[in-house]
Every structure is written in C-alpha cells, then in structure tokens.
Design an enzyme around this catalytic site. Structure first.
Site, PDB file in Angstrom:
ATOM      1  N   GLU A  64     -10.326  -3.032  27.735  1.00 23.64           N
ATOM      2  CA  GLU A  64      -9.757  -1.936  26.936  1.00 23.64           C
ATOM      3  C   GLU A  64      -9.285  -0.789  27.840  1.00 23.64           C
ATOM      4  O   GLU A  64      -8.261  -0.163  27.573  1.00 23.64           O
ATOM      5  CB  GLU A  64     -10.780  -1.418  25.911  1.00 23.64           C
ATOM      6  CG  GLU A  64     -11.170  -2.428  24.826  1.00 23.64           C
ATOM      7  CD  GLU A  64      -9.983  -3.022  24.081  1.00 23.64           C
ATOM      8  OE1 GLU A  64      -8.945  -2.341  23.949  1.00 23.64           O
ATOM      9  OE2 GLU A  64     -10.091  -4.177  23.638  1.00 23.64           O
TER      10      GLU A  64
ATOM     11  N   LYS B 190       4.261   1.268  -4.471  1.00 25.65           N
ATOM     12  CA  LYS B 190       5.385   0.791  -5.274  1.00 25.65           C
ATOM     13  C   LYS B 190       4.972   0.635  -6.742  1.00 25.65           C
ATOM     14  O   LYS B 190       5.700   1.041  -7.646  1.00 25.65           O
ATOM     15  CB  LYS B 190       5.889  -0.548  -4.713  1.00 25.65           C
ATOM     16  CG  LYS B 190       6.439  -0.412  -3.296  1.00 25.65           C
ATOM     17  CD  LYS B 190       7.066  -1.691  -2.792  1.00 25.65           C
ATOM     18  CE  LYS B 190       6.063  -2.782  -2.471  1.00 25.65           C
ATOM     19  NZ  LYS B 190       5.160  -2.456  -1.346  1.00 25.65           N
TER      20      LYS B 190
ATOM     21  N   GLY C 263       0.789  -1.239   0.000  1.00 23.50           N
ATOM     22  CA  GLY C 263       0.000   0.000   0.000  1.00 23.50           C
ATOM     23  C   GLY C 263       0.812   1.276   0.000  1.00 23.50           C
ATOM     24  O   GLY C 263       0.267   2.365   0.120  1.00 23.50           O
TER      25      GLY C 263
END
Ligand code: ZN
Length: 399
Positions: free
Chosen positions: A235, A18, A15
C-alpha cells in the site's frame, strides 16, 4: 394543447436517485405512480414477462394521467439477437410487448413512461426511436458541491458535533452517489451510538466512510506479521507513486486495516472531476496501480498474489488505450469499441492485428512497470517510512 413527451430515459450510475426523481415527478404532478424493475423479469417463465407488461399498461390507462417507471430497463431492453450464450426468448417477448404498448397510446393519453439505466449503450435501438424513449436525461454522480448538499439533507435528522466539517466530508467522499452518502450518515450515527456519544463526530464519519468503501472491519482476521509487512509495503508503494507522479490522482488516505472479504488494505485517491484523459494521465494511473507490486518486488525480492486486482485494472486500461482510444502508434487511430462485445465471440480485427495488440499492451505495461520500479527505488526511504508508520498506526491521512 401542450404536447407531452411520451418517454424519457434516466441515465446514470446506481444510487444517484433515479427512482427518487421519478417518484418526485409523480408527487409533484399529483398523479399515480406505477413501477416495475427489469430485474424482476430475469429467469421468468416464457410469456409471464409480456403479460406483466400488458397488465401494467392496462392499469396505467385506467388511472391516467400517471407515470410509469421501469427500473433497470437494460435487463429487458438489451439489443435483441446478440446473445449467443443463452436463450433469450423471454426477454425478447417482454421487450416486444413493451414496444407494442408504447406505440399503442398517443401522447394525449396522459401516460408518461420513465425508465432508468446505467447502460444506455446496450439498449435495443428500437427503444430509443422517436416516440419511445427519445429523450435521455443524465443523472450523474454528484460533484463535491452536490455531495455537500446531499450530506446536509441526510445530516438533518442526526445530532452532529458542532465541529463537524461538512465540506471536508464532501471532499473525502469522491465518487460517492447519493445512496452511499445516506449510508455513510446512517453508519456514522450507529457508530457514535455504539460508543455512547451524545453527538456524531468527524471520526465517526471517517470510520463510516471506510466501512462503506471496504465493508466491515475484520477485527478478528488473523494476519501474520510477515503478511502485514507485505501489505504495508504494498500500500505504501501505491501511495508514494500517487504522491510523486505528476498526473496521478492526489492521495487521500492509505490504510492496512483489513475489511470485507477481499481488501487487505487500500489507498484512496481523490479523482478529479474530469471527463477526458490524455496518454500521460493514463500512463501515470497505470504506474500508480503497479506501485503495490513494484514495492513488494523492491523490498522483498519476491511478489505476492496481493496485486491481482491491480493487474486486472491495468490490463483493462492498457487494452483500452491500444484498442479503444487509438493511443498506440502501431495499431493506429482505430477504435474497436463494441458495446455488445461481452456477448459475441468474433473479433473485429485480423489475427495479425490481434498479435500486435497483445505485444503492444505487453510492452506498454512492461515499460510502466520499469518506470514504477525506478521511481520507487529513488524514493525507497519514503516508502519505508510510510510503511513503518502504517504498521504502527494502521492508517494515515496525509496533510
Ligand atoms: Zn494494490
């Protein structure tokens, strides 16, 4: 006459553009562009891969000067003869053909071969020899400045609110590659359109970031109130650890909105742009990752399966500290790093060392867990406050 490089390897995570860069080079030079992807060759009949490579080079020679681009070259260019699990005749013959073709033309034929990979360490050494892909060009994920510039490009065709803070968007998307940012802009535009908005606002972008990180929000996923409590405290445990540990990444956001298939919630951090980590930083990273389980342990007196992914991560870090980075006194300054490890069964150390490694990893993790529990016990009120806020609001952005 100018001597051209024959081939160059574009190295970087997925991503990062390239393929785009290779295409842009061909466009800039106004020459034809031929491409193939290494993954096309997977599971092909023997002989087909080699003949495809032959055809490609034949076409290229006819149209020279031109650029040949091979995406995911690691799929065909992995080191030969190391894979004991499956037959790799096909890959080997494809790779051999590629080497033959590359050697078969001089630097004066006007053909330049570009290949992309994110695993240059697994490539067959023959590919990297002089006259082949002897130059590597690193294309890394963008830093905050780069992300801001990429956002600006993708925001151009979108009607955005005047209040949109592009710099803040760049700050809130650490680790995003160009393709992820394009995705965020696209998603944000869709979200805003669905709400019938005239212009795309900051909130739409934040929702899009969540979606790109965690997948679609599971609105109808039924989570019992008991489970929700466990998730919230889990969390919150991560978040409070990240907040107080000196070397942990700064906390960006914590949410308990279920997304995708696996994530029941997550805490997002801002990784620093850094390349070296010291022992303290890795240990704090481990503690922060253990924060979820420790919090469940402290508040409910029992643990859940919710920490599986966390445990996988810390196991990886702990083993790397002991066996790769030489950060353990008993094992010493040795590194058993072997890029081909995934395909061999032999260990480069004795059974005795193997036992010590396991013990040391175990001890490292046990100590980190104790430290995490101690910290969260001290900050118990903070954890509870944050968890309750999460249950009420479902996501919280600090600052
Ligand atoms: Zn967790």
């Amino acid at each position: 006459m100018v001597r051209f490089q024959k081939g160059a390897l574009l190295v970087g995570p997925p991503g990062t553009g390239k393929t785009l860069l290779a295409k842009a080079m061909a466009g800039e030079a106004q020459v034809p562009f031929f491409s193939l992807s290494g993954s096309d060759f997977v599971e092909m009949f023997v002989g087909v891969g080699a003949s495809r490579v032959r055809d490609l080079f034949k076409q290229a020679r006819e149209k020279a000067p031109c650029i040949i681009f091979i995406d995911e070259i690691d799929a065909i260019g992995r080191a030969r003869g190391k894979n004991v699990m499956m037959s790799n005749d096909e890959r080997e013959s494809t790779l051999n053909q590629l080497l033959v073709e590359m050697d078969g033309f001089g630097t004066d034929t006007g053909i330049i071969i570009l290949a992309a990979t994110n695993r240059p360490d697994v490539l067959d050494a023959a590919l990297l020899r002089p006259g082949r892909f002897d130059r590597q060009i690193t294309i890394d994920k963008p830093d905050v400045k780069g992300r801001e510039a990429i956002f600006k490009v993708h925001l151009k065709p979108i009607k955005i609110s005047e209040k949109l803070d592009i710099h803040k968007l760049a700050e809130q998307t650490p680790g995003f590659a160009g393709a992820d940012i394009a995705n965020v802009c696209n998603e944000a535009a869709l979200i805003a359109a669905r709400k019938g908005k005239e212009a795309v606002e900051m909130q739409d972008f934040q929702d899009a970031v969540d979606r790109v990180i965690g997948g679609l929000e599971k609105k109808n996923k039924i989570i019992s109130p008991d489970e929700k409590r466990i998730i919230a405290y889990h969390e919150a445990g991560h978040a409070i650890c990240g907040w107080y540990l000196e070397h942990a990444y700064p906390l960006l956001k914590v949410t308990i909105v279920p997304r995708g298939t696996a994530a029941l919630g997550y805490a997002q951090y801002t990784p620093k742009e850094q390349y070296l980590y010291n022992t303290d930083q890795l240990l704090d990273q481990i503690c922060m990752t253990l924060g979820g389980r420790a919090s469940e342990d402290i508040f409910f007196g029992k643990i859940s399966t919710g920490a599986q992914n966390d445990l996988q991560q810390i196991t990886r870090i702990a083993y790397a500290m002991v066996t790769v980075y030489g950060m353990n006194n008993k094992v010493g300054n040795v590194s058993y790093y072997d890029p081909q490890q995934e395909t061999t069964f032999t260990k480069p150390y004795s059974e005795e060392t193997s036992k010590i490694i396991d013990q040391e990893v175990r001890q490292l993790i046990d100590e980190a867990y104790e430290r995490t529990k101690q910290l969260l016990t001290e900050k118990k009120d903070d954890v509870a406050k944050l968890a309750e806020a999460l249950l009420e609001k479902r996501s919280t952005v600090p600052k």
